[in-house]
Scaffold this motif. Structure first.
Motif, PDB file in Angstrom:
ATOM      1  N   LEU A  41       8.322  21.994  -0.511  1.00  0.00           N
ATOM      2  CA  LEU A  41       8.234  20.534  -0.457  1.00  0.00           C
ATOM      3  C   LEU A  41       6.754  20.183  -0.494  1.00  0.00           C
ATOM      4  N   TYR A  42       6.362  19.371  -1.471  1.00  0.00           N
ATOM      5  CA  TYR A  42       4.958  19.057  -1.675  1.00  0.00           C
ATOM      6  C   TYR A  42       4.683  17.600  -1.296  1.00  0.00           C
ATOM      7  N   PHE A  43       3.558  17.419  -0.621  1.00  0.00           N
ATOM      8  CA  PHE A  43       3.128  16.082  -0.241  1.00  0.00           C
ATOM      9  C   PHE A  43       1.722  15.823  -0.745  1.00  0.00           C
ATOM     10  N   CYS A  44       1.553  14.635  -1.305  1.00  0.00           N
ATOM     11  CA  CYS A  44       0.234  14.130  -1.640  1.00  0.00           C
ATOM     12  C   CYS A  44      -0.156  13.121  -0.567  1.00  0.00           C
ATOM     13  N   ALA A  45      -1.435  13.051  -0.262  1.00  0.00           N
ATOM     14  CA  ALA A  45      -1.904  12.109   0.744  1.00  0.00           C
ATOM     15  C   ALA A  45      -3.258  11.557   0.332  1.00  0.00           C
ATOM     16  N   ASN A  90      -5.648   8.621  -9.090  1.00  0.00           N
ATOM     17  CA  ASN A  90      -4.709   9.683  -9.467  1.00  0.00           C
ATOM     18  C   ASN A  90      -5.214  11.077  -9.102  1.00  0.00           C
ATOM     19  N   PHE A  91      -4.286  11.900  -8.664  1.00  0.00           N
ATOM     20  CA  PHE A  91      -4.655  13.273  -8.264  1.00  0.00           C
ATOM     21  C   PHE A  91      -3.470  14.193  -8.573  1.00  0.00           C
ATOM     22  N   PRO A  92      -3.279  14.566  -9.832  1.00  0.00           N
ATOM     23  CA  PRO A  92      -2.133  15.393 -10.192  1.00  0.00           C
ATOM     24  C   PRO A  92      -2.272  16.842  -9.737  1.00  0.00           C
ATOM     25  N   ALA A 147       0.846  -1.191   0.000  1.00  0.00           N
ATOM     26  CA  ALA A 147       0.000   0.000   0.000  1.00  0.00           C
ATOM     27  C   ALA A 147       0.884   1.245   0.000  1.00  0.00           C
ATOM     28  N   GLN A 148       0.650   2.129  -0.950  1.00  0.00           N
ATOM     29  CA  GLN A 148       1.502   3.301  -0.987  1.00  0.00           C
ATOM     30  C   GLN A 148       0.889   4.430  -1.802  1.00  0.00           C
ATOM     31  N   VAL A 149       1.447   5.619  -1.548  1.00  0.00           N
ATOM     32  CA  VAL A 149       1.149   6.809  -2.328  1.00  0.00           C
ATOM     33  C   VAL A 149       2.441   7.184  -3.045  1.00  0.00           C
ATOM     34  N   THR A 150       2.358   7.299  -4.356  1.00  0.00           N
ATOM     35  CA  THR A 150       3.556   7.521  -5.161  1.00  0.00           C
ATOM     36  C   THR A 150       3.489   8.886  -5.824  1.00  0.00           C
ATOM     37  N   GLN A 151       4.520   9.669  -5.596  1.00  0.00           N
ATOM     38  CA  GLN A 151       4.619  11.003  -6.206  1.00  0.00           C
ATOM     39  C   GLN A 151       5.782  11.036  -7.178  1.00  0.00           C
ATOM     40  N   CYS A 178       0.449  12.103  -8.640  1.00  0.00           N
ATOM     41  CA  CYS A 178       0.213  11.391  -7.395  1.00  0.00           C
ATOM     42  C   CYS A 178      -0.702  10.224  -7.680  1.00  0.00           C
ATOM     43  N   SER A 179      -0.318   9.052  -7.214  1.00  0.00           N
ATOM     44  CA  SER A 179      -1.120   7.869  -7.430  1.00  0.00           C
ATOM     45  C   SER A 179      -1.151   7.038  -6.154  1.00  0.00           C
ATOM     46  N   GLN A 180      -2.330   6.506  -5.830  1.00  0.00           N
ATOM     47  CA  GLN A 180      -2.457   5.646  -4.654  1.00  0.00           C
ATOM     48  C   GLN A 180      -3.113   4.330  -5.063  1.00  0.00           C
ATOM     49  N   ASN A 181      -2.695   3.257  -4.392  1.00  0.00           N
ATOM     50  CA  ASN A 181      -3.196   1.922  -4.743  1.00  0.00           C
ATOM     51  C   ASN A 181      -4.069   1.321  -3.645  1.00  0.00           C
ATOM     52  N   MET A 182      -4.670   2.173  -2.816  1.00  0.00           N
ATOM     53  CA  MET A 182      -5.454   1.702  -1.686  1.00  0.00           C
ATOM     54  C   MET A 182      -6.954   1.902  -1.880  1.00  0.00           C
TER      55      MET A 182
END
Lengths: 116, 113
Positions: free
Chosen positions: A88-92, A73-75, A2-6, A23-27
């Motif tokens: 510094l940018y974080f996707c969650a 996905n959430f670009p 399980a992860q969030v990939t930027q 940003c992509s998440q597989n959860m």
């Protein structure tokens, strides 16, 4: 896993040159959000999305755009980056705890952006 | 407006001691609180959460206490280890705030061997 990939993790660009941070998440999370982190200012929310095709402004949306065409996905789009967007940018992402409330956030590893 | 604040920007403890990190919040309507840990060069990671209908919640070596009367949240880490060195954030969620999470500024915990 399980992860969030930027992507990208690091980027140096020049003022005005459009860029997209993916940003992509597989959860299978409904909720996704973007934050920027600056020294002394903590994490500030840029945009969030409660579900596909639903996006809303956070606290600092100026200069950014987002889209949520697919659940995973959430670009984050910077149409005309400026030096004050160096950060510094974080996707969650998160499941929904209630009608409006996200549960615990799963963060990506961060994308360090420098705009010259 | 709503804000979530931490009492101290830095905290230094000896290895093996207990650590207490504090957070004050301003909105008495807040429903849900989360503590995150951020190690250098990484994204924040969930530690523990607590809902507003609880006063205390325990995890592995960590305890979160919520005092709604004075709008105060704390994170207690038992037997602090070098691996606990990180920045700790509290986050606040309001059910009426449509998806917004508000983060405190963070407390940097340093564990001395």
């Amino acid at each position: 896993e399980a992860q969030v990939t930027q992507n990208p993790r690091y980027l140096i660009t020049v003022t005005g040159k459009k860029l997209t941070v993916t940003c992509s998440q597989n959860m299978n999370h409904e909720y996704m959000s973007w934050y920027r982190q600056d020294p002394g200012l903590g994490l500030r929310q840029i945009y969030y999305s409660m579900n596909v095709e639903v996006t809303d402004k956070g606290d600092v949306p100026e200069g950014y755009k987002v889209s949520r065409k697919e659940k995973r996905n959430f670009p984050l789009i910077l149409e005309s980056p400026s030096p004050n967007q160096t950060s510094l940018y974080f996707c969650a992402s998160s499941w929904r705890l209630g009608q409006y409330m996200p549960g615990e956030l799963f963060f990506g590893e961060g994308s360090r952006l420098t705009v010259l | 407006g709503e804000s979530v604040g931490l009492h101290l920007p830095t905290l230094s403890v000896q290895e093996g001691d207990n650590s207490i990190i504090n957070c004050a919040y301003s909105n008495s309507a807040s429903d849900y609180f989360i503590w995150y840990k951020q190690e250098s060069g990484k994204g924040p990671q969930f530690i523990i959460d607590i809902r507003s209908n609880m006063d205390k919640r325990q995890g592995q070596r960590v305890t979160v206490l919520l005092n709604k009367t004075v709008k105060h949240l704390s994170l207690q880490i038992a037997a602090t280890q070098p691996g606990d060195s990180a920045v700790y954030f509290c986050a606040e969620n309001l059910n009426t705030n449509a998806g917004k999470s508000t983060f405190g500024d963070g407390t940097t915990l340093t564990v001395k061997p």
